[in-house]
Design a protein around this motif. Structure first.
Motif, PDB file in Angstrom:
ATOM      1  N   PRO A 118       0.828  -1.207   0.000  1.00  0.00           N
ATOM      2  CA  PRO A 118       0.000   0.000   0.000  1.00  0.00           C
ATOM      3  C   PRO A 118       0.863   1.258   0.000  1.00  0.00           C
ATOM      4  O   PRO A 118       2.066   1.201   0.270  1.00  0.00           O
ATOM      5  CB  PRO A 118      -0.791  -0.129   1.303  1.00  0.00           C
ATOM      6  N   ALA A 119       0.226   2.387  -0.317  1.00  0.00           N
ATOM      7  CA  ALA A 119       0.871   3.711  -0.318  1.00  0.00           C
ATOM      8  C   ALA A 119       1.813   3.914  -1.500  1.00  0.00           C
ATOM      9  O   ALA A 119       2.577   4.879  -1.524  1.00  0.00           O
ATOM     10  CB  ALA A 119       1.604   3.980   0.994  1.00  0.00           C
ATOM     11  N   ILE A 120       1.784   3.025  -2.490  1.00  0.00           N
ATOM     12  CA  ILE A 120       2.536   3.233  -3.734  1.00  0.00           C
ATOM     13  C   ILE A 120       1.529   3.461  -4.848  1.00  0.00           C
ATOM     14  O   ILE A 120       0.752   2.567  -5.182  1.00  0.00           O
ATOM     15  CB  ILE A 120       3.427   2.018  -4.077  1.00  0.00           C
ATOM     16  N   CYS A 121       1.513   4.662  -5.388  1.00  0.00           N
ATOM     17  CA  CYS A 121       0.545   5.019  -6.441  1.00  0.00           C
ATOM     18  C   CYS A 121      -0.896   4.824  -5.963  1.00  0.00           C
ATOM     19  O   CYS A 121      -1.751   4.414  -6.748  1.00  0.00           O
ATOM     20  CB  CYS A 121       0.786   4.200  -7.708  1.00  0.00           C
ATOM     21  N   ASP A 122      -1.168   5.051  -4.684  1.00  0.00           N
ATOM     22  CA  ASP A 122      -2.547   4.993  -4.206  1.00  0.00           C
ATOM     23  C   ASP A 122      -2.702   5.950  -3.020  1.00  0.00           C
ATOM     24  O   ASP A 122      -1.705   6.467  -2.495  1.00  0.00           O
ATOM     25  CB  ASP A 122      -2.962   3.544  -3.873  1.00  0.00           C
ATOM     26  N   PRO A 123      -3.932   6.221  -2.616  1.00  0.00           N
ATOM     27  CA  PRO A 123      -4.174   7.238  -1.582  1.00  0.00           C
ATOM     28  C   PRO A 123      -3.635   6.885  -0.207  1.00  0.00           C
ATOM     29  O   PRO A 123      -3.691   7.704   0.714  1.00  0.00           O
ATOM     30  CB  PRO A 123      -5.700   7.366  -1.566  1.00  0.00           C
ATOM     31  N   GLY A 124      -3.118   5.669  -0.033  1.00  0.00           N
ATOM     32  CA  GLY A 124      -2.532   5.299   1.236  1.00  0.00           C
ATOM     33  C   GLY A 124      -1.414   6.240   1.655  1.00  0.00           C
ATOM     34  O   GLY A 124      -1.186   6.460   2.855  1.00  0.00           O
ATOM     35  N   ALA A 125      -0.712   6.826   0.672  1.00  0.00           N
ATOM     36  CA  ALA A 125       0.366   7.770   1.000  1.00  0.00           C
ATOM     37  C   ALA A 125      -0.168   8.968   1.782  1.00  0.00           C
ATOM     38  O   ALA A 125       0.518   9.506   2.660  1.00  0.00           O
ATOM     39  CB  ALA A 125       1.063   8.224  -0.279  1.00  0.00           C
ATOM     40  N   ASP A 126      -1.394   9.396   1.479  1.00  0.00           N
ATOM     41  CA  ASP A 126      -1.997  10.521   2.199  1.00  0.00           C
ATOM     42  C   ASP A 126      -2.283  10.153   3.650  1.00  0.00           C
ATOM     43  O   ASP A 126      -2.105  10.969   4.556  1.00  0.00           O
ATOM     44  CB  ASP A 126      -3.289  10.962   1.497  1.00  0.00           C
ATOM     45  N   LEU A 127      -2.749   8.917   3.873  1.00  0.00           N
ATOM     46  CA  LEU A 127      -3.021   8.472   5.235  1.00  0.00           C
ATOM     47  C   LEU A 127      -1.722   8.364   6.031  1.00  0.00           C
ATOM     48  O   LEU A 127      -1.686   8.683   7.227  1.00  0.00           O
ATOM     49  CB  LEU A 127      -3.749   7.125   5.216  1.00  0.00           C
ATOM     50  N   VAL A 128      -0.652   7.939   5.384  1.00  0.00           N
ATOM     51  CA  VAL A 128       0.644   7.866   6.050  1.00  0.00           C
ATOM     52  C   VAL A 128       1.063   9.250   6.535  1.00  0.00           C
ATOM     53  O   VAL A 128       1.512   9.423   7.679  1.00  0.00           O
ATOM     54  CB  VAL A 128       1.714   7.272   5.106  1.00  0.00           C
TER      55      VAL A 128
END
Length: 295
Positions: A99-109
């Motif tokens: 997760p968090a690669i090319c998806d909105p998970g980076a925003d949650l991180v």
């Protein structure tokens, strides 16, 4: 500054955000640790709850699911942070892979870090790196660019910048856009640059097609694209750079002009700064400080 010691105080009241890698095709790639964490947390935040529910059913995991994706992240993100601040731990998963690669998970991180919530990776399968290590292309230096632009003009600008990249370039592409992307790549970068097309990683029809861009286009004319692809493109060689005049093309430019040249190619300031620093062999922070002296 933010310093995280992931396991220094496991008795803390607030929860943690776990980034859990899931299989990209073959369920046997699920790790023991991932199964354990998904079973121990209070919530699992999933990009596609229907897809994730199938995975949880297979491993007999009954943890509560909550939806977190591009279209609801503005509302869902702060709510997940609130739950972790109150003591719940949450596992974030994507449809497949890390997760968090090319998806909105980076925003949650980022939200979690701002709230001083520990962010803990649970490693697993990853399509980009799996494609890279089986490509046969250099692995000591590489750049991951996610999905390339859809429209032709932005695509041409991005590829014009990547043409000068000395390291291997990795990107994702869908089957219905693959031929178009490779055609523009051939026009912009050249037909003879080496590339590897990897599809259906870890699945029954896993395939790697290695050759020049032109050879791969010819192959696709006879074998229409199927499945999701990882593209691994060889970087510019010293000989190719010398022949094309790209070797230290920036030598006569000031640092500011160097960054501006990449921005003119269509890159944002952050990426332009990164590439200029890479060209010059200096840390990005050092180049940033040089550009902003006296500002």
């Amino acid at each position: 500054m933010n310093v995280q010691k992931s396991y220094a105080n496991e008795s803390r009241r607030q929860g943690s955000l776990y980034l859990v890698g899931t299989p990209i095709g073959n369920l046997e790639d699920m790790t023991y640790r991932a199964v354990r964490v998904l079973g121990e947390v209070q919530w699992i935040a999933a990009e596609d709850t229907r897809q994730t529910r199938k995975l949880l059913t297979h491993f007999d995991i009954s943890t509560r699911l909550v939806s977190y994706h591009e279209h609801n992240k503005q509302a869902s993100g702060p709510e997940l942070i609130r739950l972790m601040q109150e003591g719940d731990s949450i596992a974030l998963v994507s449809d497949a892979g890390l997760p968090a690669i090319c998806d909105p998970g980076a925003d949650l991180v980022r939200l979690a870090i701002e709230a001083d919530i520990p962010v803990i990776p649970i490693p697993g399968a990853n399509a980009a790196l799996s494609g890279l290590i089986m490509s046969g292309l250099p692995t000591e230096r590489f750049t991951f660019v996610g999905f390339l632009p859809r429209d032709k003009k932005p695509l041409e600008r991005e590829l014009a910048a990547l043409k000068r990249e000395p390291g291997t370039v990795i990107c994702y592409e869908s089957p219905h856009r693959l031929v178009k992307t490779l055609t523009v790549m051939a026009e912009t970068i050249g037909e003879t640059r080496e590339i590897c097309l990897v599809r259906e990683l870890t699945k029954k029809y896993e395939e790697a097609v290695r050759g020049t861009i032109r050879e791969c286009l010819d192959y696709l004319n006879e074998h229409p694209p199927q499945g999701e692809y990882v593209l691994i493109l060889r970087g510019i060689s010293p000989e190719e750079a010398e022949a094309s005049g790209e070797a230290q093309w920036w030598a006569a430019l000031t640092p500011a002009e160097h960054v501006a040249r990449y921005e003119a190619d269509g890159l944002d300031h952050k990426e332009a700064l990164r590439r200029a620093a890479q060209d010059r062999g200096v840390p990005k922070r050092e180049l940033y400080n040089l550009l902003h002296q006296g500002s």
